[in-house]
Design an enzyme around this catalytic site. Structure first.
Site, PDB file in Angstrom:
ATOM      1  N   ARG A   1      45.494  72.475  53.665  1.00  0.00           N
ATOM      2  CA  ARG A   1      46.602  73.009  54.455  1.00  0.00           C
ATOM      3  C   ARG A   1      47.536  73.905  53.633  1.00  0.00           C
ATOM      4  O   ARG A   1      47.863  75.027  54.038  1.00  0.00           O
ATOM      5  CB  ARG A   1      47.439  71.860  55.046  1.00  0.00           C
ATOM      6  CG  ARG A   1      46.859  71.231  56.285  1.00  0.00           C
ATOM      7  CD  ARG A   1      47.167  69.757  56.306  1.00  0.00           C
ATOM      8  NE  ARG A   1      46.398  69.118  55.250  1.00  0.00           N
ATOM      9  CZ  ARG A   1      45.154  68.659  55.424  1.00  0.00           C
ATOM     10  NH1 ARG A   1      44.636  68.673  56.605  1.00  0.00           N
ATOM     11  NH2 ARG A   1      44.444  68.175  54.413  1.00  0.00           N
ATOM     12  N   THR A   2      47.994  73.410  52.493  1.00  0.00           N
ATOM     13  CA  THR A   2      49.045  74.126  51.762  1.00  0.00           C
ATOM     14  C   THR A   2      48.538  75.463  51.242  1.00  0.00           C
ATOM     15  O   THR A   2      49.197  76.497  51.396  1.00  0.00           O
ATOM     16  CB  THR A   2      49.564  73.249  50.614  1.00  0.00           C
ATOM     17  OG1 THR A   2      49.844  71.945  51.113  1.00  0.00           O
ATOM     18  CG2 THR A   2      50.823  73.831  50.009  1.00  0.00           C
TER      19      THR A   2
ATOM     20  N   LYS B   1      38.465  74.090  31.269  1.00  0.00           N
ATOM     21  CA  LYS B   1      38.064  74.074  29.845  1.00  0.00           C
ATOM     22  C   LYS B   1      39.189  73.548  28.970  1.00  0.00           C
ATOM     23  O   LYS B   1      39.113  73.619  27.754  1.00  0.00           O
ATOM     24  CB  LYS B   1      37.702  75.490  29.383  1.00  0.00           C
ATOM     25  CG  LYS B   1      36.605  76.163  30.173  1.00  0.00           C
ATOM     26  CD  LYS B   1      36.423  77.591  29.642  1.00  0.00           C
ATOM     27  CE  LYS B   1      35.722  78.468  30.646  1.00  0.00           C
ATOM     28  NZ  LYS B   1      35.814  79.904  30.290  1.00  0.00           N
TER      29      LYS B   1
ATOM     30  N   ARG C   1      50.407  74.295  42.548  1.00  0.00           N
ATOM     31  CA  ARG C   1      50.134  72.865  42.818  1.00  0.00           C
ATOM     32  C   ARG C   1      49.493  72.282  41.562  1.00  0.00           C
ATOM     33  O   ARG C   1      48.549  72.857  41.007  1.00  0.00           O
ATOM     34  CB  ARG C   1      49.197  72.680  43.993  1.00  0.00           C
ATOM     35  CG  ARG C   1      48.733  71.213  44.090  1.00  0.00           C
ATOM     36  CD  ARG C   1      48.036  70.884  45.360  1.00  0.00           C
ATOM     37  NE  ARG C   1      48.972  70.814  46.463  1.00  0.00           N
ATOM     38  CZ  ARG C   1      48.682  70.263  47.643  1.00  0.00           C
ATOM     39  NH1 ARG C   1      47.491  69.725  47.850  1.00  0.00           N
ATOM     40  NH2 ARG C   1      49.579  70.241  48.609  1.00  0.00           N
TER      41      ARG C   1
ATOM     42  N   HIS D   1      57.209  68.008  47.232  1.00  0.00           N
ATOM     43  CA  HIS D   1      56.356  68.937  47.999  1.00  0.00           C
ATOM     44  C   HIS D   1      57.311  69.608  48.995  1.00  0.00           C
ATOM     45  O   HIS D   1      57.343  69.273  50.181  1.00  0.00           O
ATOM     46  CB  HIS D   1      55.263  68.147  48.703  1.00  0.00           C
ATOM     47  CG  HIS D   1      54.157  68.966  49.300  1.00  0.00           C
ATOM     48  ND1 HIS D   1      54.223  70.331  49.453  1.00  0.00           N
ATOM     49  CD2 HIS D   1      52.939  68.590  49.789  1.00  0.00           C
ATOM     50  CE1 HIS D   1      53.101  70.759  50.000  1.00  0.00           C
ATOM     51  NE2 HIS D   1      52.308  69.730  50.212  1.00  0.00           N
TER      52      HIS D   1
HETATM   53  N1   CP Z   1      49.817  68.185  53.354  1.00  0.00           N
HETATM   54  C1   CP Z   1      49.157  68.704  52.320  1.00  0.00           C
HETATM   55  O1   CP Z   1      49.708  68.971  51.249  1.00  0.00           O
HETATM   56  O2   CP Z   1      47.820  68.914  52.557  1.00  0.00           O
HETATM   57  P1   CP Z   1      46.833  69.605  51.527  1.00  0.00           P
HETATM   58  O3   CP Z   1      46.665  68.670  50.356  1.00  0.00           O
HETATM   59  O4   CP Z   1      45.539  69.810  52.285  1.00  0.00           O
HETATM   60  O5   CP Z   1      47.444  70.897  51.077  1.00  0.00           O
END
Ligand code: CP
Length: 318
Positions: A62-63, A90, A112, A140
């Site tokens: 999603r993100t 690596k 991320r 998040h």
């Molecule tokens: N909600 C969320 O962060 O989903 P993803 O890990 O798929 O990005």
């Protein structure tokens, strides 16, 4: 007139420190993006000629995709760097990876990573906006914003005085932490629900008291709160962060939201989940796909929120 202060750092690293006005302004800007997503307004050009780099060292559906869609809807180009196919595999460090991407002249980096504080660390080493797309157990922020947007739409206005339950693997959850900051900032009361092993008592003081925020309480009994909440936010059990340690054998029986439990919620009480869902564990398929579920609306709102964040940081970056 309300003015934004959330852009003053040049980054979005978390929702801690954002004011109620910041949050509501961001939500208003995200709402204004929805007609573009629906095709009712032409794509925007705020970021024409800009390049956004997605630096995702942890998996995401999603993100990552919604940041890409959001950037493209604003006219930007997007490059994706995934941990599995990058030199991070690596042993290259997060900072080395990010500084090399920045040296290529990108205009913003979406990060991320598994390390709490990783996005903030990157922001100290690059001279472009950094957006935290989830860092370890820390925050998040865009998930917290899209959850807030979805709840505000559902209630048709203020969240002040509403009681929102956040249920499940709280200890592992950056989503819960961002939601604690944002929900209490707009005056909602939060009840955290989960087994002792996944919900340490010190979460009751996670948000400083006396700051004009909504309250935070803790419960280890989901059935006891069902008839007093205005919304249910179910969390994923994050097996990758604790190998299943700390998850009671009877977790589903005590904390899973199935149709029988959902029937005990008040009329119109919605169910949210950030995804990905462990269907049949924290949430039954019947509830996830049922009339209370706002799960796919959350996903749509995620694109709008990320458009607002990217436009706020990159379009004003000169
Ligand atoms: N909600 C969320 O962060 O989903 P993803 O890990 O798929 O990005």
């Amino acid at each position: 007139m309300t003015t934004a202060t959330w852009t003053s750092s040049g980054h979005l690293l978390g929702l801690e420190g954002l004011t109620r006005d910041d949050l509501l302004l961001l939500l208003d800007e995200a709402e204004a993006c929805l007609p573009v997503l629906r095709g009712d307004m032409p794509a925007r050009t705020d970021l024409a000629g800009r390049v956004v780099a997605n630096l995702f060292l942890e998996n995401s559906t999603r993100t990552r995709v919604s940041f890409s869609v959001a950037a493209r809807r604003l006219g930007a180009q997007v490059v994706d760097l995934l941990g599995s196919s990058s030199s991070a595999s690596k042993g290259e460090s997060l900072v080395d990876t990010a500084t090399n991407i920045a040296a290529m002249g990108v205009d913003g980096i979406v990060v991320r990573c598994g390390a709490s504080g990783g996005a903030a660390l990157v922001s100290e080493h690059v001279d472009v906006p950094v957006i935290n797309a989830g860092d370890g157990r820390h925050e998040h922020p865009t998930q917290g914003l899209l959850d807030l947007m979805t709840l505000r739409q559902h209630f048709g206005g203020t969240l002040e005085g509403r009681t929102i339950a956040i249920v499940g693997d709280i200890a592992s959850s950056r989503v819960a932490r961002s939601n604690l900051w944002s929900l209490t900032a707009v005056g909602a009361d939060v009840v955290l629900v989960g087994p002792e092993s996944l919900l340490p008592a010190d979460f009751g003081s996670f948000i400083p008291s006396g700051s004009g925020r909504g309250s935070v309480t803790i419960s280890h009994d989901l059935d006891a709160v069902l008839d007093s909440v205005d919304a249910m936010m179910m969390l994923r059990i994050q097996f990758e962060r604790h190998d299943g340690d700390g998850i009671p054998d009877d977790y589903r029986q005590r904390f899973g939201l199935d149709a029988a439990r959902a029937a005990r919620l008040g009329a119109g009480v919605p169910v949210l989940h950030p995804g990905p869902i462990n269907r049949g564990l924290e949430l039954s398929a019947e509830v996830a796909d049922g009339p209370r579920s706002l799960v796919l609306r959350q996903v749509t709102n995620g694109v709008a929120v990320r458009m607002a964040v990217l436009a706020g940081l990159l379009a004003s970056d000169g």
